[in-house]
Design an enzyme around this catalytic site. Structure first.
Site, PDB file in Angstrom:
ATOM      1  N   ASN A  16       0.872  -1.172   0.000  1.00 19.62           N
ATOM      2  CA  ASN A  16       0.000   0.000   0.000  1.00 19.62           C
ATOM      3  C   ASN A  16       0.910   1.223   0.000  1.00 19.62           C
ATOM      4  O   ASN A  16       1.439   1.615   1.036  1.00 19.62           O
ATOM      5  CB  ASN A  16      -0.885  -0.048   1.256  1.00 19.62           C
ATOM      6  CG  ASN A  16      -1.869   1.103   1.315  1.00 19.62           C
ATOM      7  OD1 ASN A  16      -1.841   2.003   0.472  1.00 19.62           O
ATOM      8  ND2 ASN A  16      -2.733   1.068   2.304  1.00 19.62           N
ATOM      9  N   ARG A  98      -2.469  -2.248  -3.567  1.00 19.14           N
ATOM     10  CA  ARG A  98      -3.716  -1.539  -3.313  1.00 19.14           C
ATOM     11  C   ARG A  98      -3.747  -0.288  -4.193  1.00 19.14           C
ATOM     12  O   ARG A  98      -2.841   0.547  -4.137  1.00 19.14           O
ATOM     13  CB  ARG A  98      -3.792  -1.109  -1.844  1.00 19.14           C
ATOM     14  CG  ARG A  98      -5.025  -0.302  -1.599  1.00 19.14           C
ATOM     15  CD  ARG A  98      -5.040   0.328  -0.237  1.00 19.14           C
ATOM     16  NE  ARG A  98      -6.277   1.063  -0.085  1.00 19.14           N
ATOM     17  CZ  ARG A  98      -6.374   2.221   0.555  1.00 19.14           C
ATOM     18  NH1 ARG A  98      -5.315   2.766   1.107  1.00 19.14           N
ATOM     19  NH2 ARG A  98      -7.533   2.815   0.641  1.00 19.14           N
ATOM     20  N   HIS A 187     -13.322   2.368   0.114  1.00 21.81           N
ATOM     21  CA  HIS A 187     -13.310   1.301   1.140  1.00 21.81           C
ATOM     22  C   HIS A 187     -13.877  -0.014   0.605  1.00 21.81           C
ATOM     23  O   HIS A 187     -14.296  -0.868   1.393  1.00 21.81           O
ATOM     24  CB  HIS A 187     -14.174   1.685   2.371  1.00 21.81           C
ATOM     25  CG  HIS A 187     -13.592   2.748   3.235  1.00 21.81           C
ATOM     26  ND1 HIS A 187     -14.378   3.631   3.940  1.00 21.81           N
ATOM     27  CD2 HIS A 187     -12.309   3.059   3.544  1.00 21.81           C
ATOM     28  CE1 HIS A 187     -13.610   4.457   4.634  1.00 21.81           C
ATOM     29  NE2 HIS A 187     -12.353   4.126   4.406  1.00 21.81           N
ATOM     30  N   HIS A 215     -18.141   0.996   8.000  1.00 20.11           N
ATOM     31  CA  HIS A 215     -16.684   1.057   8.171  1.00 20.11           C
ATOM     32  C   HIS A 215     -16.377   2.410   8.806  1.00 20.11           C
ATOM     33  O   HIS A 215     -16.466   3.452   8.145  1.00 20.11           O
ATOM     34  CB  HIS A 215     -15.993   0.916   6.803  1.00 20.11           C
ATOM     35  CG  HIS A 215     -14.500   1.057   6.860  1.00 20.11           C
ATOM     36  ND1 HIS A 215     -13.642   0.022   6.561  1.00 20.11           N
ATOM     37  CD2 HIS A 215     -13.713   2.106   7.195  1.00 20.11           C
ATOM     38  CE1 HIS A 215     -12.391   0.437   6.718  1.00 20.11           C
ATOM     39  NE2 HIS A 215     -12.407   1.705   7.093  1.00 20.11           N
ATOM     40  N   ARG A 248     -13.280  15.008   7.816  1.00 25.10           N
ATOM     41  CA  ARG A 248     -14.107  15.323   6.644  1.00 25.10           C
ATOM     42  C   ARG A 248     -15.563  15.501   7.053  1.00 25.10           C
ATOM     43  O   ARG A 248     -16.070  14.764   7.899  1.00 25.10           O
ATOM     44  CB  ARG A 248     -14.022  14.188   5.614  1.00 25.10           C
ATOM     45  CG  ARG A 248     -12.727  14.176   4.838  1.00 25.10           C
ATOM     46  CD  ARG A 248     -12.575  12.932   3.995  1.00 25.10           C
ATOM     47  NE  ARG A 248     -11.487  12.115   4.487  1.00 25.10           N
ATOM     48  CZ  ARG A 248     -11.299  10.829   4.184  1.00 25.10           C
ATOM     49  NH1 ARG A 248     -12.115  10.209   3.357  1.00 25.10           N
ATOM     50  NH2 ARG A 248     -10.284  10.158   4.672  1.00 25.10           N
ATOM     51  N   ARG A 291     -11.430   8.294  20.635  1.00 23.35           N
ATOM     52  CA  ARG A 291     -11.276   7.980  22.072  1.00 23.35           C
ATOM     53  C   ARG A 291     -11.417   9.243  22.899  1.00 23.35           C
ATOM     54  O   ARG A 291     -12.099   9.272  23.925  1.00 23.35           O
ATOM     55  CB  ARG A 291      -9.891   7.369  22.342  1.00 23.35           C
ATOM     56  CG  ARG A 291      -9.842   5.883  22.143  1.00 23.35           C
ATOM     57  CD  ARG A 291      -8.422   5.423  22.102  1.00 23.35           C
ATOM     58  NE  ARG A 291      -7.760   6.012  20.932  1.00 23.35           N
ATOM     59  CZ  ARG A 291      -6.792   5.434  20.252  1.00 23.35           C
ATOM     60  NH1 ARG A 291      -6.333   4.267  20.639  1.00 23.35           N
ATOM     61  NH2 ARG A 291      -6.259   6.004  19.202  1.00 23.35           N
ATOM     62  N   GLU A 390      -8.254  -5.693   5.318  1.00 28.89           N
ATOM     63  CA  GLU A 390      -8.121  -5.331   3.905  1.00 28.89           C
ATOM     64  C   GLU A 390      -6.940  -6.036   3.254  1.00 28.89           C
ATOM     65  O   GLU A 390      -7.004  -6.409   2.089  1.00 28.89           O
ATOM     66  CB  GLU A 390      -7.965  -3.809   3.780  1.00 28.89           C
ATOM     67  CG  GLU A 390      -9.262  -3.083   4.085  1.00 28.89           C
ATOM     68  CD  GLU A 390      -9.095  -1.584   4.288  1.00 28.89           C
ATOM     69  OE1 GLU A 390      -8.671  -1.194   5.390  1.00 28.89           O
ATOM     70  OE2 GLU A 390      -9.385  -0.828   3.364  1.00 28.89           O
TER      71      GLU A 390
HETATM   72  P1  ADP Z   1      -7.881   4.708   9.501  1.00 26.25           P
HETATM   73  O1  ADP Z   1      -9.059   5.156   8.710  1.00 26.25           O
HETATM   74  O2  ADP Z   1      -6.847   5.779   9.654  1.00 26.25           O
HETATM   75  O3  ADP Z   1      -7.343   3.342   9.119  1.00 26.25           O
HETATM   76  P2  ADP Z   1      -8.731   3.377  11.960  1.00 26.25           P
HETATM   77  O4  ADP Z   1      -9.602   2.345  11.376  1.00 26.25           O
HETATM   78  O5  ADP Z   1      -7.466   2.963  12.601  1.00 26.25           O
HETATM   79  O6  ADP Z   1      -8.469   4.582  10.975  1.00 26.25           O
HETATM   80  O7  ADP Z   1      -9.616   4.167  13.060  1.00 26.25           O
HETATM   81  C1  ADP Z   1      -9.108   5.280  13.718  1.00 26.25           C
HETATM   82  C2  ADP Z   1     -10.163   5.790  14.676  1.00 26.25           C
HETATM   83  O8  ADP Z   1     -10.507   4.753  15.601  1.00 26.25           O
HETATM   84  C3  ADP Z   1      -9.696   6.980  15.511  1.00 26.25           C
HETATM   85  O9  ADP Z   1     -10.734   7.953  15.594  1.00 26.25           O
HETATM   86  C4  ADP Z   1      -9.460   6.352  16.861  1.00 26.25           C
HETATM   87  O10 ADP Z   1      -9.622   7.301  17.903  1.00 26.25           O
HETATM   88  C5  ADP Z   1     -10.563   5.318  16.898  1.00 26.25           C
HETATM   89  N1  ADP Z   1     -10.317   4.330  17.948  1.00 26.25           N
HETATM   90  C6  ADP Z   1      -9.288   3.463  18.039  1.00 26.25           C
HETATM   91  N2  ADP Z   1      -9.372   2.767  19.205  1.00 26.25           N
HETATM   92  C7  ADP Z   1     -10.486   3.218  19.848  1.00 26.25           C
HETATM   93  C8  ADP Z   1     -11.126   2.918  21.088  1.00 26.25           C
HETATM   94  N3  ADP Z   1     -10.612   2.000  21.910  1.00 26.25           N
HETATM   95  N4  ADP Z   1     -12.258   3.581  21.402  1.00 26.25           N
HETATM   96  C9  ADP Z   1     -12.780   4.507  20.576  1.00 26.25           C
HETATM   97  N5  ADP Z   1     -12.216   4.841  19.400  1.00 26.25           N
HETATM   98  C10 ADP Z   1     -11.097   4.215  19.038  1.00 26.25           C
END
Ligand code: ADP
Length: 405
Positions: A16, A98, A187, A215, A248, A291, A390
């Site tokens: 990727n 990808r 996605h 997603h 976004r 979080r 993925e």
């Molecule tokens: P990306 O689209 O960059 O691949 P991810 O699928 O890793 O993103 O998701 C990132 C998001 O997931 C962030 O907003 C992060 O704060 C949230 N996240 C990760 N762990 C937790 C958690 N334990 N509780 C709530 N949100 C979480």
């Protein structure tokens, strides 16, 4: 864990390639096990570059000064040579790349020939931030591994089944014909993987199911999957449309651009930047880390509460809309960072969907770690948490192309 000596193992290297970073994974498609994975960051900065190569749970940190993707891929090759597994010994069967945008040309993975690379190049206007780097990844990896088949796996391919009424914007004809304006979605690799895995988990054939996949990562999209085919998705011409995301805005009035040009003196570049990078959760409460949003909301912070509520409201609206599109829904699947890890948001989406037949199980939702159901066993509509993968989906699709010759 599968070892390279497992006679059934079939290995694919997944790449990727972004503008300043490259992610990779070596997978055994037979077992679904990741043998090694890594990340090369800050390419092109000349100094202070960082890479990490993880094998058997041990991460090897690597400093680098790669100035371009060619040098970065040399680091990848050196990392495998030094820390394993030995790429020659695992008998790689192919490299899966990808690719963010396949336009309407690619409705599935494609063996990369000169013609395919040219078509990907032709699609750069639709994904100027991604396709050029994906192409560089292809070119350099083909030079490094000339004897292997290289396969392009497109994020958009899964959505080419979306029918015209769902992918057409009601705009002037020359926008659509001369400027390729339509909904392409994104996605797709994740939605395809999660839909298939969801069918396995509920023990029913994919072609009988109506699934809504949510997603929810930094980028977020919803997809209505009917009989295994994408029939509607929330991202549009670009990945900016639809749900509230990290930075976004998602859906908004299309004339906002003109309004802000006039009233706030915003230029095209500033508008584009702010709608993509300064909106969403960040625009509403100053952080795009969900979080932190959740913690601040629990502590009574008004901005974080609003950001959470706007996000949940938008999701409920899409679930309702996609249920109407598919004339019902059998399973709602949550995936990606927020979908997999935020019981709070899942509850906010599901707890008031009893009218659709969703019997939410608050205890299961709260205690779940990883994959599992979050509705009662008798719920007419099931909801599950289904972690996405993925890379495995790209590796599977790559192998399917290799096997097809
Ligand atoms: P990306 O689209 O960059 O691949 P991810 O699928 O890793 O993103 O998701 C990132 C998001 O997931 C962030 O907003 C992060 O704060 C949230 N996240 C990760 N762990 C937790 C958690 N334990 N509780 C709530 N949100 C979480």
């Amino acid at each position: 864990m599968t070892t390279p000596t497992n006679p059934d193992a079939r290995h694919v290297l997944v790449i990727n390639a972004g503008s300043s970073s490259i992610k990779y994974q070596l997978l055994d498609v037979t077992s679904g096990v990741t043998q090694a994975k890594g990340l090369i960051e800050r390419i092109g900065e000349g100094h202070g570059g960082h890479a990490a190569h993880t094998v058997n749970g041990v991460t090897h940190e690597i400093d680098h000064s790669a100035m371009n993707h060619r040098e970065a891929f040399e680091i990848l090759r050196a990392a495998f040579a030094e820390h394993g597994p030995d790429l020659a010994q695992v008998q790689l069967e192919g490299v899966g790349h990808r690719i963010v945008h396949g336009g309407t040309f690619f409705d599935g993975p494609a063996l990369i020939t000169g013609g395919v690379a040219e078509q990907i190049r032709g699609l750069i206007p639709l994904a100027p931030l991604h396709n050029p780097h994906n192409l560089t990844g292809i070119r350099v990896m083909q030079q490094l591994f000339p004897d292997l088949p290289h396969v392009a796996v497109f994020d958009t391919a899964f959505h080419t089944t979306i029918p015209a009424p769902a992918h057409t914007y009601a705009v002037p004809e020359y926008w659509r014909t001369e400027h390729a304006v339509r909904r392409y979605g994104a996605h797709g690799t994740s939605h395809a993987y999660v839909a298939r895995r969801t069918a396995e988990l509920v023990g029913r054939p994919l072609d009988e199911l109506r699934i809504i996949v949510l997603h929810l990562g930094n980028g977020a999209s919803a997809c209505a999957v009917q009989g295994g085919r994408s029939v509607e998705t929330s991202m549009g011409m670009t990945p900016a449309e639809g749900l509230v995301m990290g930075t976004r805005a998602g859906d908004m009035d299309p004339t906002l651009a003109a309004h802000l040009f006039r009233s706030a003196g915003l230029g095209v570049e500033a508008y584009d930047r702010e709608v993509n990078h300064a909106s969403g959760l960040l625009g509403l409460c100053g952080t795009n880390d969900f979080r932190e949003v959740t913690e601040r909301r629990a502590a009574g912070d008004a901005d974080a509460t609003l950001a959470f509520d706007v996000t949940a409201h938008r999701l409920r609206k899409y679930v309702g809309a996609y249920t109407a599109v598919m004339e019902g829904v059998d399973v709602i699947a949550f995936t990606a960072g927020i979908g997999e890890h935020s019981p709070e948001l899942r509850e906010a989406v599901l707890a008031r969907l009893g009218h659709l037949g969703v019997e939410f199980d608050a205890d299961a939702n709260e205690s779940l770690r990883g994959e599992g159901p979050i509705t009662t066993s008798g719920s007419k509509v099931a909801a599950w948490v289904v972690p996405t993968n993925e890379e495995l989906e790209i590796a599977r699709q790559t192998l399917a192309v290799v096997d097809a010759g």
